[in-house]
Design an enzyme around this catalytic site. Structure first.
Site, PDB file in Angstrom:
ATOM      1  N   ASP A 172     -11.462   2.190 -24.022  1.00 37.53           N
ATOM      2  CA  ASP A 172     -12.541   3.203 -24.090  1.00 37.53           C
ATOM      3  C   ASP A 172     -13.491   3.173 -22.892  1.00 37.53           C
ATOM      4  OD1 ASP A 172     -11.579   3.928 -26.511  1.00 37.53           O
ATOM      5  OD2 ASP A 172     -13.047   2.832 -27.690  1.00 37.53           O
ATOM      6  N   GLU A 637       7.040  -1.456   6.442  1.00 37.75           N
ATOM      7  CA  GLU A 637       8.046  -0.912   7.367  1.00 37.75           C
ATOM      8  C   GLU A 637       7.854  -1.339   8.829  1.00 37.75           C
ATOM      9  OE1 GLU A 637       7.923   3.359   7.066  1.00 37.75           O
ATOM     10  OE2 GLU A 637       5.770   3.483   7.441  1.00 37.75           O
TER      11      GLU A 637
END
Length: 793
Positions: A172, A637
């Protein structure tokens, strides 16, 4: 992030904090929340790492009262594979016994038997209040046990102080003092998945859907999901609608239908009430819409779906950071330290006194009971307040027939660079807030390429409907920089009388804004307010901790890693080498690795050589001797020109021969696509609204003698999130903080998460804790923020 120069003498490392001879117990209590397991895992591993004994207490406080097998020592391997599991693996239960003195006496006895004097409680405010009461009673409980002859004097002395640290696990997000509780982001993921699915069927049949989401006392889930999906109306307990809301709502719904919108979405928190404290139920709303408008209306109650499913990447990282912080707090605690909660404010870990937070959380309820709703919203904290302010801003609707007043300013919006999920939500928010502020907003297609070609047209309120849930860039985006086309761009600015620019994009957007700023001397057309919003999956823009799109991308990486890891559950002893995007920036690999439970992550920012690769292979060889027989290695990469994914794969295969086998995966463009995550939708919506308000202010300040003229540094800014605040920073200042060759900021906050990841993967490392949370106090009344500071996300 502005980082102080490193001063050797002030940095403290946690090597000085030893857990030798200490015992820590971890329990989950109250309603479950996704991410609790990540917190348990971090507490166990960090505890073992510093030399402490760590115990699981199964079934929450009930297990503490019952003792026996419910309290078990944890091992490093016993928390393996927990990170991706929703709920809580060690169980949670509502416990009546612990509410009695008798029950707490039994619990104290069970802890003393094992010399446990440090407790880490993961739960909601009820669970944390219970823990604090237990701590306050501790010495009297020990006296009572001594009198009953259940423990001896020695036990009383050696267990004299009970330390407690709490972490808030609650979907919540109803706990004051913390921006996000563990589980909230995952619950938003479930809600948004459902809303996206419902929207397609509603679209087909021209239906109205009323959705009920959880939140008996707190409207956070309803409010943020309404913002994230562009709902037509939202009902939350903190903002009861004024009398006559039925007419207003029906008027708005029919107006939206008249504008060719085929569906309506209404979101209701389960605790929604009207101004007379009468409940507003989904069925009441449905009957109202059907009887007054005759629209085909359906009700969907999401219920416990919201508590389920795998934790989102955000919740895994939040839980891991909090778990480690909790152990540090326990190690540093003295007899006089109050029980504290570790939480997140903005992007920073903080420690707050537990009872201050609990009292403030109870004050919210009191304010709501007394109908002081503005007070309740203020007490909820800045994150909630800003969500509400943005929602109100976006729900204002000027019919397209009412043209902006004659002296309206023209603001152009464009995307630059590679697409990032969440861009469209930011454009939608900018367009609507711009129109609400009285401007005319122009959309530029295909970035600066479209700009110099004149692909510029006015965009209206209705044109951006339904954009929040769309991935990619609907305006179209290109990497083209404006530098070579300045004359043509200036000419288009003149033709369309553009008075301000809002650029949404990645590193190219930053470079573009710098080029326009530098061209102000030669082209007066660029002497207008210009603002940039960082939107790139790589999160490699200076001046901001987070970028729109990065969260969606990390979720894609983590989801794929989960699947890849699962594929090895049948075949033992397998190591996966996975390559992520990000250019030279290791953010995706590092944060994705932390959330997926990687063993090693190779990035450009932390150079490595063949000896490191050798050590990593050796580490995995040792791991294969345990019960956890799989490994996960991530590689950014561009981390190294020579140590390519193939090289690393071949090296690991050769060195691991006979011990483990390898597979490699290059994730590629799936990291760039997909529907935006709730975080990216909400973040994009909020910062775009804030940027448009800044543009309005700056336009007013720079309007002199019938025209706009803005050429100071602070009129070409990037709006970024820095630690705890949203800040507008001149791009000219950020130039010095940037490595343009590798397209990354010189200082990157997330590098501090690297040691965390290594510790959780069982590597010995040095961890600078000088930045870890110091005990602070919950702030109440605060000065109105100026436009350069404080805005929590």
């Amino acid at each position: 992030m502005a980082v102080a120069p490193k001063r050797q003498d002030t940095r403290k490392f946690f090597e000085n904090l030893s857990g030798e001879g200490k015992s820590i117990a971890v329990l989950t209590s109250g309603g479950d929340a996704q991410g609790m397991n990540g917190a348990v895992r971090a507490v166990v591993r960090m505890g073992i790492y510093v030399g402490a004994k760590v115990y699981f207490i199964h079934e929450g406080y009930q297990g503490m009262v019952d003792g026996g097998d419910n309290i078990q020592e944890a091992t490093w391997e016993s928390v393996s594979s927990m990170l991706q599991v929703g709920g809580t693996v060690i169980g949670s239960a509502r416990c009546k016994d612990f509410r009695t003195r008798e029950g707490r006496l039994k619990a104290a006895h069970n802890l003393v038997k094992l010399n446990i004097t440090n407790m880490c409680v993961i739960g909601g405010d009820g669970s944390l209040t219970g823990a604090n009461l237990f701590r306050e009673e501790w010495s009297s409980l020990l006296d009572e046990l001594l009198q009953q002859g259940l423990i001896d004097n020695e036990a009383v002395v050696s267990n004299s102080v009970l330390h407690i640290v709490g972490m808030v696990g609650s979907i919540d997000n109803d706990f004051c003092g913390t921006d996000m509780t563990i589980g909230t982001d995952s619950a938003l993921h479930r809600i948004i998945e459902v809303v996206d699915a419902i929207m397609t069927t509603a679209q087909s049949h021209q239906r109205t859907f009323v959705l009920e989401v959880m939140g008996r006392h707190c409207g956070y889930l309803a409010l943020v999901s309404a913002l994230a999906c562009g709902a037509d109306w939202v009902f939350i307990p903190e903002m009861p609608p004024e009398d006559g809301w039925e007419d207003n709502m029906c008027h708005k719904l029919s107006e939206n239908r008249a504008e060719r919108k085929r569906l309506n979405i209404i979101i209701v928190a389960e605790g929604a009430i009207d101004s007379h404290n009468k409940a507003i139920t989904p069925d009441y709303i449905k009957d109202l819409v059907v009887s007054r408008l005759g629209f085909d209306t359906r009700v969907t109650i999401l219920g416990h779906v919201q508590r389920g499913g795998t934790p989102s990447a955000f919740d895994r990282i939040l839980a891991s950071r909090m778990g480690v912080e909790a152990v540090l707090a326990l190690l540093e605690a003295s007899a006089t330290t109050p029980a504290c909660v570790v939480s997140l404010v903005g992007n920073q870990a903080v420690r707050l006194p537990l009872m201050e937070c609990v009292q403030m959380t109870q004050e919210v309820q009191k304010a709501m009971d007394e109908k002081k709703f503005d007070e309740a919203v203020r007490l909820r904290g800045r994150s909630f307040e800003h969500n509400l302010a943005t929602y109100r801003l976006l729900s204002y609707h000027k019919a397209d027939g009412e043209l902006p007043h004659q002296n309206a300013f023209n603001v152009a919006v464009l995307n630059v660079g590679a697409p990032a999920a969440g861009m469209n939500g930011a454009v939608r928010s900018a367009v609507r807030v711009g129109i609400a502020e009285g401007h005319r907003v122009f959309a530029v297609s295909d970035g600066f390429e479209g700009f110099y070609k004149g692909q510029i047209k006015e965009i209206k309120w209705g044109d951006v409907g339904g954009w929040t849930g769309q991935g990619g860039s609907l305006l179209g985006t290109k990497r083209t920089l404006p530098g070579k086309h300045l004359d043509k761009i200036a000419e288009q600015m003149r033709i369309h009388n553009i008075n301000a620019l809002l650029v949404i994009g990645g590193f190219e957007a930053f470079e573009s804004l710098l080029q326009l700023y530098e061209a102000r001397d030669h082209h007066e057309e660029f002497c207008v307010p210009m603002c940039m919003l960082p939107a790139t999956i790589s999160n490699n823009v200076p001046g901001t901790d987070l970028s729109i799109g990065a969260d969606t991308s990390i979720n894609a990486i983590v989801e794929t890693c989960d699947r890849i890891k699962q594929s090895a559950s049948g075949t033992k002893r397998r190591v996966f080498i996975i390559e992520t995007m990000g250019g030279y920036c290791g953010y995706l690999a590092t944060v994705g690795g932390l959330a997926a439970g990687a063993d090693t992550v190779y990035i450009y920012e932390e150079p490595f050589d063949i000896r490191d690769l050798q050590a990593n292979v050796e580490h995995l060889t040792q791991k294969m001797k345990t019960s956890v027989q799989r490994g996960l290695v991530l590689r950014n990469e561009n981390c190294n020109d020579n140590f390519t994914a193939d090289f690393i794969y071949q090296l690991y295969s050769e060195e691991g021969r006979g011990v483990f086998d390898c597979r490699k995966n290059i994730l590629g463009h799936m990291q760039q696509g997909g529907a935006p995550s709730p975080f990216d939708r909400n973040f994009g919506t909020k910062i775009a609204a804030k940027a448009m308000q800044w543009i309005t202010r700056t336009l007013k300040d720079s309007y002199k003698g019938g025209r706009v003229f803005a050429n100071s540094d602070d009129t070409a800014c990037l709006l970024g999130m820095r630690r705890r605040a949203m800040v507008f920073q001149p791009v000219s200042q950020l130039r010095d903080e940037t490595d343009f060759v590798h397209r990354i900021p010189k200082e990157q906050w997330w590098l501090k998460l690297r040691p965390l990841m290594k510790i959780l993967a069982k590597y010995k490392t040095s961890y600078d804790v000088s930045d870890s949370g110091q005990l602070e106090h919950v702030t109440r009344i605060r000065p109105k923020d100026s436009h350069t500071t404080s805005h929590h996300i």
